[in-house]
Design an enzyme around this catalytic site. Structure first.
Site, PDB file in Angstrom:
ATOM      1  N   SER A  34       0.796  -1.225   0.000  1.00  0.00           N
ATOM      2  CA  SER A  34       0.000   0.000   0.000  1.00  0.00           C
ATOM      3  C   SER A  34       0.829   1.277   0.000  1.00  0.00           C
ATOM      4  O   SER A  34       0.340   2.337  -0.409  1.00  0.00           O
ATOM      5  CB  SER A  34      -0.930   0.018   1.214  1.00  0.00           C
ATOM      6  OG  SER A  34      -0.186  -0.094   2.416  1.00  0.00           O
ATOM      7  N   GLU A 212     -14.227  11.473   9.529  1.00  0.00           N
ATOM      8  CA  GLU A 212     -14.051  11.408  10.983  1.00  0.00           C
ATOM      9  C   GLU A 212     -12.609  11.666  11.397  1.00  0.00           C
ATOM     10  O   GLU A 212     -12.256  11.513  12.569  1.00  0.00           O
ATOM     11  CB  GLU A 212     -14.506  10.032  11.489  1.00  0.00           C
ATOM     12  CG  GLU A 212     -15.987   9.766  11.230  1.00  0.00           C
ATOM     13  CD  GLU A 212     -16.429   8.411  11.744  1.00  0.00           C
ATOM     14  OE1 GLU A 212     -15.604   7.692  12.336  1.00  0.00           O
ATOM     15  OE2 GLU A 212     -17.612   8.071  11.534  1.00  0.00           O
ATOM     16  N   HIS A 219       0.917   5.452   5.999  1.00  0.00           N
ATOM     17  CA  HIS A 219       0.538   5.767   4.622  1.00  0.00           C
ATOM     18  C   HIS A 219       0.709   7.254   4.331  1.00  0.00           C
ATOM     19  O   HIS A 219       0.595   8.089   5.231  1.00  0.00           O
ATOM     20  CB  HIS A 219      -0.887   5.313   4.355  1.00  0.00           C
ATOM     21  CG  HIS A 219      -1.052   3.838   4.508  1.00  0.00           C
ATOM     22  ND1 HIS A 219      -1.553   3.250   5.655  1.00  0.00           N
ATOM     23  CD2 HIS A 219      -0.741   2.821   3.667  1.00  0.00           C
ATOM     24  CE1 HIS A 219      -1.544   1.931   5.513  1.00  0.00           C
ATOM     25  NE2 HIS A 219      -1.063   1.651   4.315  1.00  0.00           N
TER      26      HIS A 219
END
Length: 266
Positions: A34, A212, A219
């Site tokens: 990722s 939120e 990341h």
């Protein structure tokens, strides 16, 4: 008529070798997780460094980003992602191989690959199979997290990075030590200054992808992805692989201090 045909045949015979020797466009494949992956616009400002690498390369270079979130060397191979990548690789391509974040997930046995055994063996397979296609493997140590011990950035994947460093000597494989470079980069920004490189947003920031809020030290934000891509490009330029010549000497798109709001290159 026969004379004309003879002349045409002669011209084609001369041109054929020149056409056959025309090099294919340079391509860089990315096998990773990722931290390098592509993300849809709806996930902005989350970005992987593989999305931004193109901004540091000559226009003719193609980036084939096969990085996938949550993958380790174990799952990248088990799910057929490696075989699919290898099928598309051709002689002269460069394959950047960056894993470690998910291989270290002891709590996720489906991902976990012990550094000294499975991880090392999986990397060896990727190296040899890449070379078997006439392509150039490049190992990339996992990028640092925003993980401080006082003012010092920790090496959270030191054992995995060391395996890659050892393989440089045992297999003569080029390596980008992204862990070391990104630790210095994050450390120079400091505990607070480095927040902009990662996903740190409050509900009040009204980021659509994270209504939120989010506090993610792994990341990258747009600026983080651009910065890490710059580190990769800088190190790639110094390696003995053909695509190194395609790395731009000046990379203003990767050293921006303000985000553009997309993965665009100016």
């Amino acid at each position: 008529m026969r004379a004309l045909l003879a002349v045409t045949a002669s011209l084609l015979a001369v041109a054929a070798p020149a056409l056959a020797q025309t090099p294919a466009p340079s391509r860089i494949f990315i096998a990773s997780d990722s931290t390098a992956a592509d993300y849809a616009p709806g996930r902005y400002p989350q970005m992987g460094w593989g999305m931004m690498l193109k901004c540091g390369l000559a226009p003719g270079v193609e980036i084939v980003n096969r990085a996938r979130g949550g993958r380790s060397t174990r799952t990248f191979i088990a799910e057929g992602l490696w075989d699919a990548l290898l099928k598309d690789v051709r002689a002269g391509d460069t394959v950047l191989i960056q894993f470690g974040h998910n291989d270290a997930s002891v709590s996720r046995p489906e991902r976990y690959a012990p550094a000294a055994t499975a991880y090392r063996d999986n990397l060896l397979r990727m190296i040899w199979e890449t070379r078997g296609k006439g392509a150039f493997p490049v190992l990339v140590t996992p990028p640092a997290r925003r993980s401080f011990d006082g003012t010092r950035v920790k090496a959270d994947f030191a054992e995995y990075s060391q395996v890659m460093r050892d393989l440089v000597f045992t297999t003569a494989t080029p390596m980008i030590d992204l862990e070391a470079r990104s630790r210095d980069w994050v450390g120079q920004a400091g505990v607070e200054g480095s927040r902009k490189y990662f996903l740190h947003y409050r509900p009040a920031d009204k980021v659509a992808a994270f209504p939120e809020g989010i506090a993610d030290d792994t990341h990258f934000s747009e600026l983080g992805a651009r910065g890490v891509a710059n580190l990769v490009a800088q190190e790639l330029k110094g390696l003995k692989v053909p695509v190194a010549e395609q790395v731009l000497a000046e990379r203003p798109d990767l050293t921006r201090s303000r985000p553009l709001g997309s993965a665009a290159c100016r």
